[in-house]
Motif scaffolding. Sequence first.
Motif, short mmCIF file in Angstrom:
data_model
loop_
_atom_site.label_atom_id
_atom_site.label_comp_id
_atom_site.label_asym_id
_atom_site.label_seq_id
_atom_site.Cartn_x
_atom_site.Cartn_y
_atom_site.Cartn_z
N LYS A 8 0.84 -1.19 0.00
CA LYS A 8 0.00 0.00 0.00
C LYS A 8 0.88 1.25 0.00
CE LYS A 8 -4.24 -1.76 0.49
NZ LYS A 8 -5.22 -1.62 -0.59
N ARG A 10 1.85 5.09 0.64
CA ARG A 10 1.46 6.06 1.66
C ARG A 10 0.76 7.26 1.05
NH1 ARG A 10 4.43 7.88 7.18
NH2 ARG A 10 3.03 9.59 7.66
N LEU A 15 -4.03 5.25 -1.89
CA LEU A 15 -4.60 4.37 -0.87
C LEU A 15 -6.08 4.11 -1.10
CD1 LEU A 15 -3.03 5.55 2.51
CD2 LEU A 15 -2.77 3.32 1.42
N VAL A 60 -1.87 4.08 7.53
CA VAL A 60 -2.64 3.42 6.47
C VAL A 60 -3.99 2.95 6.99
CG1 VAL A 60 -2.70 1.41 4.93
CG2 VAL A 60 -0.58 2.72 5.19
#
Length: 300
Positions: A8, A10, A15, A60
């Motif tokens: 993922k 940042r 995201l 996240v």
Amino acid sequence: MFSFFKSKKRDSDQLKNDGRESAVASSELTGSDAAESSEEVETELSLHPSSNVPKEQMYVLRFLNNELPPLKANQLSLSGIEWEEQPQGLAVSAFVRNSVDKGIQLGDVSLLLINEKNEVKARHDFHLAELGEIPAKSSRPWTFIFPPASIDQQVELEKENWTLAFDLTSKEHRLDLAESWEEALPEAEKEKLEQIVKDLGAPGKNELNFTGLQAQVAEDGKFHVTVLIRNGYDKLINIEQLPLQVLDSERAVIAEGQFNFGSLEIKANTTKPWSFIFPKELLKKETPDLSRWSVQVKSN
């Protein structure tokens, strides 16, 4: 717990949650009489007390949780984050969300992994008590591992638009094959077993029983018996030892012996076929009448 979050980015523009939302009324899993309503409920991020999440993963998780849509009141939901192949199977991360106004602790629940075409990629029973109590109006991230035996290799699974869902049909009694049986049995034999389990119906609630399926004396004198172990409980039962007797039509003992498994798991509301081999010396009749026979657990 979320080791593959490194994939993922940042950057908030990158995201997103890869899976879809799947919500059910909380009463479906908890047996409560709390009804859904049109009230919208936001769920706050809640980590398991033993979690130790690095700062970047926390960023996240907070971002992804804030992106989730509100739930209706008195729902339980699974919202998929991402999945990844790992040596032990498919690791699927998701938010387990609770819009009830009190904490909820779940038990043994069957989950489905469904692709964007609504085909079942995997089905497995999970012991959700491991999540701990999910606080009121909260969202708890978790990673679920679907072992290889639970995965349908013929079904494709894209990285997006898949669904992790509660398998409400799992309340119906069903066949559960051990991995060795799953790999060895032809599809036609599996279908026959499924039909037998369906025809027998569910055992009594909170009942564990044994139904004889097949018995024969082999050429070497050993007595082979295949039994359906039927679990009517809403929880997994682990069998470590089983003192088993085989009876003829007149209830006379044909053979008896104790079998040690270490751990033989019979999932909630399932029937598992299992074969037992009695050594020749445990057979009490050389030519037993097997026109009608039964099995039972030997009482002390």
